[in-house]
Structure formats: structure tokens, C-alpha cells
Design an enzyme around this catalytic site. Structure first.
Site, PDB file in Angstrom:
ATOM      1  N   ASP A 146      -2.604   6.034  21.741  1.00 43.83           N
ATOM      2  CA  ASP A 146      -2.921   6.767  22.980  1.00 43.83           C
ATOM      3  C   ASP A 146      -1.792   6.613  23.888  1.00 43.83           C
ATOM      4  O   ASP A 146      -0.830   5.742  23.576  1.00 43.83           O
ATOM      5  CB  ASP A 146      -4.177   6.247  23.465  1.00 43.83           C
ATOM      6  CG  ASP A 146      -5.254   7.531  23.952  1.00 43.83           C
ATOM      7  OD1 ASP A 146      -4.765   8.251  24.600  1.00 43.83           O
ATOM      8  OD2 ASP A 146      -6.186   7.170  24.053  1.00 43.83           O
ATOM      9  N   ASP A 229      -8.751  15.546  26.716  1.00 45.96           N
ATOM     10  CA  ASP A 229      -9.885  14.938  25.848  1.00 45.96           C
ATOM     11  C   ASP A 229     -10.846  15.971  25.882  1.00 45.96           C
ATOM     12  O   ASP A 229     -11.124  16.787  26.850  1.00 45.96           O
ATOM     13  CB  ASP A 229     -10.617  13.654  26.768  1.00 45.96           C
ATOM     14  CG  ASP A 229      -9.867  12.490  26.619  1.00 45.96           C
ATOM     15  OD1 ASP A 229      -8.800  12.604  26.064  1.00 45.96           O
ATOM     16  OD2 ASP A 229     -10.261  11.293  26.920  1.00 45.96           O
TER      17      ASP A 229
END
Ligand code: GLA
Length: 446
Positions: A146, A229
């Protein structure tokens, strides 16, 4: 002589890098959409059992990726990561062995910063070598990395609603400080170094920032998240879809360059079956990696979400050897508005304005998406993005970019040939298409 050996070395390196990149989009299951940051060893094992008994493993879904918060707060004395004992009491290797015994692969999550996105747990920045070696020793098959907090908690130039544009060096995309390529490439190299003992697929979860499409693949990468996301709303799904259709991501995604990833599937949550079928068909057509994102426990083969993600015709289209993503050709968002992508939530809009809306709805028309398949075939997906039913009519050649020729039209939800068509010619559907529904065809040259 020296020049020859240098070019041999470069060629060998290029071949090794090409061989290290997956030839088809990755298939699997990710824990985040199903369990958030709370998945345990028992849940991953139960999911693995279901992957097999529901027939998903046989369809090619391979990786089970554990998301954020599998780690303990502190590293061990030797510097290696430690799994949270309350969630993974046996540690990671027995879980990896369990998955491998079922023919599946295990993925773990980390971050190209000192802490992961949940804010406190250790990321891999500065620990690439020891982490890659640990993952190889644990027999991990996939790493999701990430892109939060590159300088520690709350020190990013990007938060949920604002970007410090100056620090972001915004020319052509958001960049954090330090830049993504400086933080990801050491892990790419560390994974390359352990490749002789363990081949670890690398997901660069950096939301399309710092022009990952231009350097991610040449660093031996496997897939790069191009989007924000995903959320369980129609607008979020279509926003991520439109994002992959921008030139920079479309051109860069492929079997030799790594796959542009539109985030895990939302199938199995609160939207309608019609919407999730459309979502799945489009993710398959644009060659996004397909990562199932719902809790498989207690489901059977006739469960509508299981049926949706088990559509073998669409999986075959996704895995087609040509590896060319489909594009929007008619009624597209880009034909009426600028598609912003790779930006943080609402970064292009004025968050204080009452007109502010994120994500944008995009097209409200009937769209036609199409892309080439191996064997001179085509995939064509027609989707109604309006809030009301619409009639469907388009020309195969002009509106769907189907090369001139005679084709058999195969409906991938009916799993059969429905008629013969020629391009150019007009297609008019017999019935109107309800809101957010779609038609998906494979065109096989006759
Ligand atoms: C970020 C990522 C998500 C997920 C969470 C976990 O938001 O983009 O996919 O991994 O972090 O904290």
C-alpha cells in the site's frame, strides 16, 4: 567483446523480467472487502476450503490475500515482521502450507511507508530486504504493498479530502513525498533477489500515482492499482471503470507490462444482482485482475454472487492470451466530461461546495465497450448507465469498433450462440435494457 557481453546481459535481464510478469490478470480473493482489517487464520482456512468446494479454485482463482492488520506492532529482534498472535496463532508458514495443499497461493499486505494504512503497524520502507526474505521463507506467493504515510502517521501530503498540490508535484499526477518510485523500487528489487527461491507476485497499491504505468512494469512489477478504493456503490464502481479507460492506463496495461487493476470485486455485497453482473463483466473485459471480495463461508454454488463470479466465459475473456483491455467506444464518460483519475477523494472538486459529489456519476448513457480477443474475436459489453430503462441500438463497426467481417454472436450469460451478425450492420436489442443492466457478447469470426 565488452559491448557484446553487456548487450547479452541486458537481453538476459529483459527476458528474465518479461518471464517474471504474469501473462494473464491475477485471479483470487482479497480479505479487505469481506472482512475489513479483521481477518483471522480460521477465516482464511475456511475461505480456502470454500474456494475449492465452490469450484472457484478450479476456475483459476488462485491467490488468497490477507489485508492490513495481520501484523504485530513490533518487529522481532532480528528485524522480521511478527504476525498478530491473536489472529494467526500458528504463524504464517502453516497457513501457507494449508493453502498450498489445496493448490492455492497466499498473499500478505504491507506498505511502502514506515506504517500501513491503518496507521500504526509496520510497513516495509527501509526493511525491504529482511521482509522479502521473510516472505520467501514463509512461502508467500503475493505481496500487496500500500501507499500510506510515506513519512509516518499523519505526515502524508495527501489526506482523504485534500492534496498539498505543491508537494505533490502535480504535473500529470499525484506524487507523495518521498515519491512512489523511490519507495517501491527497493521492494521490487528485494523480491527479484529472492525470486530464485520464491516467485512473489507484487501488487503496487498506489492508486495510479506517480505515473506508475510508466515505470511499474519495467521494474518487474505484476499489477498496479490504478484507482481509489472501491466502495459498494454504483458510482464508485463506474468511477474505477472509467479510470482504467484513460489513455495512460489503457495503453500501459498488458501481459508484458503488468496489469492495471481497478480494485477488488464488490460482488456479494448490497447492490443488485443486475449491477454486480455488469460490474463483473466489465472488470473481465477491461482485463482487470479479478479478486473476489465477499465472505464465501456458508455460500453454495447456486448463490447468485457465486454464480456471477463463476462465469467461465467471462473468466476466459479476462484471461484471453491477447491480453488487450476493452475500451469504451460509445456513450462514454470521456465524450462529455474530463475523466479525472488517480486523484484522491474529490481532489478535483471543491469539497466545501454544496455541488461537491464524489465519486462523480460519469456517463448516464448506454455505453458500448469492446476489445479484441485472440483468434480475431471481439468482446462487446453494452451497459445502461442511466437511471431508467433504455433501448439499445448501435452499429457494430462505427460504435463498437468491430472490424469488418461475419461473426457468430455468443451471449456469455446464456452461454450459447444467439445469432450471426456482420460488421458493419446495426444491432437493435429486442427488449429495452433496464437501469445498470448489460449485455455481454463474444464475437467469433466465421
Ligand atoms: C488502503 C487500500 C485498501 C486497503 C486498506 C487497508 O485504503 O487502498 O485496499 O488495503 O488501505 O487499511
Amino acid at each position: 567483446m565488452a559491448a557484446t557481453s553487456v548487450s547479452c546481459f541486458v537481453l538476459a535481464l529483459m527476458l528474465r523480467m518479461a518471464a517474471s510478469i504474469h501473462s494473464a490478470p491475477q485471479l483470487g480473493w482479497g480479505s479487505y472487502n469481506a472482512f475489513g482489517v479483521h481477518v483471522t487464520d480460521a477465516e482464511v482456512r475456511a475461505t480456502a476450503d470454500q474456494m475449492v468446494s465452490l469450484g472457484l479454485a478450479e476456475l483459476g482463482y488462485h491467490f488468497l490475500v490477507i489485508d492490513d492488520q495481520w501484523q504485530s506492532l513490533d518487529r522481532a529482534a532480528n528485524g522480521s515482521l511478527v504476525p498478530d498472535p491473536s489472529k494467526f496463532p500458528q504463524g504464517i508458514p502453516p497457513l501457507a502450507d494449508y493453502l498450498h495443499s489445496k493448490g492455492l497461493g497466499l498473499g500478505l499486505y504491507s506498505d511502502a511507508g514506515p506504517v500501513t494504512c491503518s496507521g500504526t503497524l509496520p510497513g516495509h520502507l527501509g526493511h525491504e530486504k529482511v521482509d522479502a526474505e521473510t516472505f520467501a521463507q514463509w512461502k508467500i506467493d503475493y505481496l500487496k504493498s500500500d501507499n500510506c504515510y510515506p513519512q509516518g502517521k499523519n505526515t502524508t501530503n495527501v489526506d482523504k479530502y485534500e492534496i498539498d498540490w505543491l508537494k505533490s508535484g502535480v504535473q500529470g499526477g499525484v506524487v507523495q513525498d518521498p515519491p512512489e518510485r523511490e519507495r517501491y523500487i527497493p521492494m521490487v528489487n528485494a523480491l527479484e533477489a529472492v525470486r530464485p527461491v520464491r516467485n512473489i507476485t507484487f501488487e503496487m497499491c498506489l492508486y495510479g500515482w506517480d505515473h506508475v504505468e510508466s515505470w511499474g512494469a519495467s521494474s518487474g512489477d505484476h499489477l498496479w492499482r490504478a484507482t481509489q478504493d472501491i466502495h459498494d456503490t454504483w458510482d464508485s464502481i463506474t468511477y474505477n471503470l472509467d479510470c482504467l479507460d484513460t489513455d495512460r492506463f489503457y495503453e500501459a496495461s498488458g501481459s508484458s507490462t503488468g496489469w492495471g487493476y481497478a480494485d477488488s470485486l464488490m460482488v456479494g455485497h448490497s447492490l443488485s444482482e443486475v449491477e454486480y453482473r455488469t460490474h463483473f463483466a466489465l472488470w473481465a473485459a477491461i482485463k482487470s485482475p479479478l479478486m473476489i471480495g465477499f465472505d464465501l463461508r456458508g455460500r453454495n454454488r447456486s448463490d447468485s454472487s457465486v454464480v456471477t463470479v463463476s462465469n467461465k466465459d467471462l473468466i476466459d475473456i479476462n484471461q484471453d492470451t491477447l491480453g488487450k483491455p476493452a475500451r469504451c467506444r460509445m456513450g462514454c464518460t470521456w465524450s462529455t466530461e474530463k475523466v479525472t483519475c488517480g486523484e484522491w477523494w474529490g481532489a478535483q472538486a471543491d469539497a466545501s461546495s454544496s455541488l461537491f459529489k464524489w465519486p462523480p456519476s460519469g456517463s448516464k448513457s448506454v455505453e458500448v465497450w469492446s476489445g479484441p480477443l485472440s483468434g480475431d474475436g471481439m468482446v462487446v459489453v453494452v451497459v445502461n448507465r442511466a437511471d431508467v430503462a433504455k433501448t439499445v441500438s448501435f452499429d457494430w463497426s462505427l460504435d463498437a469498433a468491430v472490424p469488418n467481417g461475419n461473426y457468430q454472436l455468443y451471449d456469455v450469460w446464456q452461454h450459447r450462440y444467439v445469432r450471426n451478425i456482420s460488421s458493419p450492420s446495426k444491432f437493435t436489442a429486442e427488449e429495452s435494457l433496464s437501469s445498470h443492466a448489460h449485455l455481454a457478447f463474444r464475437l467469433d469470426l466465421r
